[in-house]
Enzyme design. Structure first.
Site, short mmCIF file in Angstrom:
data_model
loop_
_atom_site.label_atom_id
_atom_site.label_comp_id
_atom_site.label_asym_id
_atom_site.label_seq_id
_atom_site.Cartn_x
_atom_site.Cartn_y
_atom_site.Cartn_z
N LYS A 50 0.85 -1.18 0.00
CA LYS A 50 0.00 0.00 0.00
C LYS A 50 0.90 1.24 0.00
CE LYS A 50 -3.96 1.90 2.35
NZ LYS A 50 -4.46 2.36 1.05
N CYS A 135 -3.10 8.36 -7.97
CA CYS A 135 -4.24 8.07 -7.10
C CYS A 135 -5.33 9.12 -7.32
CB CYS A 135 -3.83 8.08 -5.63
SG CYS A 135 -5.25 7.86 -4.54
N GLY A 222 -11.97 -3.39 -11.56
CA GLY A 222 -12.70 -4.59 -11.89
C GLY A 222 -12.94 -4.72 -13.39
N THR A 271 -8.63 -6.09 -7.82
CA THR A 271 -10.00 -6.33 -7.36
C THR A 271 -10.37 -7.82 -7.37
OG1 THR A 271 -10.57 -4.14 -8.17
CG2 THR A 271 -12.40 -5.61 -7.72
#
Lengths: 321, 294
Positions: A50, A135, A222, A271
């Site tokens: 992360k 981000c 996804g 995901t």
């Protein structure tokens, strides 16, 4: 199962050679250890940690996740303890991870990236650094460093000056021309590119008449973004010659192979881990089965094999000729 | 501030000890199960019985499971484990969206993989003998196991159970059969008290301790009620999950870190505040009312 030793599925990212091309993505596989009860991490190419920032960050208010058709929106907001705490308490543990550990750095200024990158890259537990310049959940109206070729270059150049470890710039799909950004990152010294981060999106609760994410906007991931990400990899692969870590909605081996054929050296799984923590290993098995069936000995022979250019560009060239 | 339990083996003490390295419980695993039985206990409410002997051994009250949807392509569904006895565990859930409909479409004999058991559950080992369990809607799925555990050690257990309508008060009779006293509430007055369950709670004699699971507004009301009266309360939170095992930081809640925890709990903000974002899936889903800052 197919004998893996007969096939070369290794992937090179700068000086780092991953034994497998499958990578657990930042913010989706913890530090690896969270998933150790469910999978054999030694069968993962690498885990990307992360992102960490200079100062501690509380992150965004909840809800941070909304499930949407064929994917999900997230707006975590880079919650992390800050680089000081991270170096003191967390990094030593990564030495136990049975696969390569790639650090991820985020920031709000060029200097932030250089500062955090230098300190993190100095640690032996960290094999490479991802520069998270894309981000979408902490930026003003979605503007990130990766939306601008000059800012991208400045961040990469500053980070490059701090370390010889492989540097991976993580690009945003929320741009008009990703190839320009990719060229800029590589010219500034990126060893590899992660293509792509999430696509900006939102969802609204019609009963409460308000946005469903605490942050209002989020990043879509996804299967919903897979064709977008695939095209981005295809375009970036035509623009630069550094390794590409292809990512965006990869759920199966056939998805992963599409990215490889478009030009990705390795593939990131994000995901899909939430649907099944074993996804990276299932994907690896499927890639090897595909190679076995078609007598492909090295995954490198497939990288970019379907990347033959753009029909409309050929057309224009023909017209001019 | 009073603590629910002074038992050194309580779940809360265990999780506090394990912070901040609170990884997923070392006893959790991918558990292959098979559907033994399936019933629609009310309209759009499904009870799935699963053959899962190894899971029964491990489950504690308040634990949850991530149900991995067949064929993947969507995140797993986090569900409280409803029953665990013999070789059978069960899941009780409302058909609310695409993912729960996919789960509800499973038939007897089908396979279902769970990542379980997960989370830090209810501490049922405290000395209190008069317990109120407060459940709202689908929250009922997480409170049968604690009710059984509390009844087994001789506690008086009153179930304050609220739902929109009488039809939605699913499984109420099951709790009565186990030995709970029922105090029911419906929004439309079709059964029991006409109003929200937390108003019903406030009208009755105070319990010595409270366990609650339900929608966030209900939990906030329970929390306010309990803290006004200095009653220890454990709340099992609902939050949208990503991974369910601590890897994505999607399901957080603000809690206050005490000075005792501070050295081992990462700061969440640069201002040095003692309010931090804890993960509902790992540090929870059960929190003490007096540590939440929401």
């Amino acid at each position: 199962m197919v004998d893996l030793s007969k096939f070369d599925v290794s992937a090179r990212i700068g000086s780092l050679v991953l034994p497998y091309p499958t990578v657990g993505l930042s913010g989706c596989y913890g530090s690896g250890a969270e998933f150790a009860p469910y999978v054999d991490l030694s069968r993962l190419g690498a885990v990307v940690l992360k992102s960490v920032t200079r100062r501690p960050r509380m992150g965004n208010p909840t809800p941070r996740i909304v499930h949407t058709p064929a994917g999900m929106l997230n707006a975590i907001g880079l919650q992390n303890p800050g680089i000081d705490w991270y170096l003191r308490h967390d990094v030593a543990k990564f030495a136990q991870t049975p696969c390569a550990t790639i650090g991820s750095v985020a920031g709000f200024s060029v200097d932030d990236y250089a500062y955090v990158c230098e300190r993190l890259a100095a640690r032996s537990e960290i094999a490479a650094i991802e520069l998270n310049i894309s981000c979408p959940n902490v930026a003003h109206e979605g503007e990130t460093f990766a939306c601008d070729p000059d800012l991208t270059a400045r961040v990469v150049r500053a980070a490059r000056a701090t370390t010889d470890k492989p540097l991976i710039a993580k690009l945003s799909p929320n741009v008009t021309d990703i190839a320009t950004i990719a060229r800029s990152a590589v010219a500034a010294g990126a060893d590899a590119l992660a293509v792509v981060n999430t696509v900006r999106g939102m969802a609204i609760d019609i009963h409460q008449r308000k946005p469903r994410l605490g942050n209002i906007t989020g990043g879509l991931s996804g299967a919903a973004i897979r064709p977008i990400a695939l095209l981005a990899v295809y375009e970036v692969a035509r623009a630069v010659s550094v390794p590409i870590l292809g990512q965006g909605g990869i759920e199966t081996a056939s998805d992963a192979l599409e990215f490889v054929l478009a030009g990705a050296t390795a593939v990131g799984i994000g995901t899909a881990n939430f649907a099944d923590p074993r996804a990276p290993m299932t994907i690896l098995d499927g890639i090897v089965a595909y190679m076995a069936q078609r007598n492909v000995r090295s995954l490198r022979d497939l990288v970019g094999a379907a990347n033959t250019g753009f029909a409309n560009i050929n057309q224009f060239e023909g017209d001019e000729g | 501030m009073r603590r629910f339990s002074d038992n050194p083996e309580s779940f809360f003490k265990i999780w506090r000890k394990s912070l901040p390295v609170a990884l997923s419980s070392p006893i959790s695993a991918v558990v292959p199960t098979r559907i033994l039985d399936r019933s629609e206990v009310a309209r759009d409410v499904i009870l799935l019985g699963l053959e899962a002997p190894e899971l029964v051994e491990k489950v504690r009250p308040g634990h949850f499971a991530m149900a991995l949807l067949p064929g993947g392509q969507a995140a797993g569904v986090a569900l409280g484990i409803y029953e665990a006895r013999g070789e059978r565990c069960s899941l009780l859930f409302f058909l609310a969206g695409d993912r729960t409909h996919r789960l509800g479409a499973l038939r007897i004999g089908d396979r279902l993989d769970l990542v379980a058991p997960l989370g830090n559950g209810f501490d049922c080992e405290g000395a209190q003998r008069d317990i109120a369990i407060v459940a709202g809607g689908v929250g009922i799925a997480s409170v049968l196991l604690p009710a059984q555990a509390l009844l087994a050690r001789g506690a008086r257990v009153r179930l304050f159970y609220g739902a929109r309508t009488a039809e939605r008060l699913v499984e109420a009779e099951r709790f009565a059969a186990e030995g709970c006293e029922l105090l029911l509430a419906t929004d439309d007055g079709s059964r029991g008290y006409n109003g929200v369950v937390t108003d019903l709670l406030a009208r009755e004699d105070a319990a010595e301790a409270i366990l609650a699971c339900g929608p966030t507004p209900m939990l906030r009301a329970v929390s306010a009620y309990a803290q006004e009266r200095n009653i220890p309360a454990q709340l099992s939170l609902e939050e949208a999950f990503g991974c369910g095992v601590g890897g994505c930081w999607g399901c957080v809640v603000p809690i206050v870190r005490t000075s005792a925890q501070a050295p081992s709990f990462p700061p969440s903000d640069a201002d040095g505040s003692d309010v931090v974002h804890a993960r509902v899936c790992v540090e929870g889903p059960v929190f003490l009312a007096n540590e939440l800052r929401w």
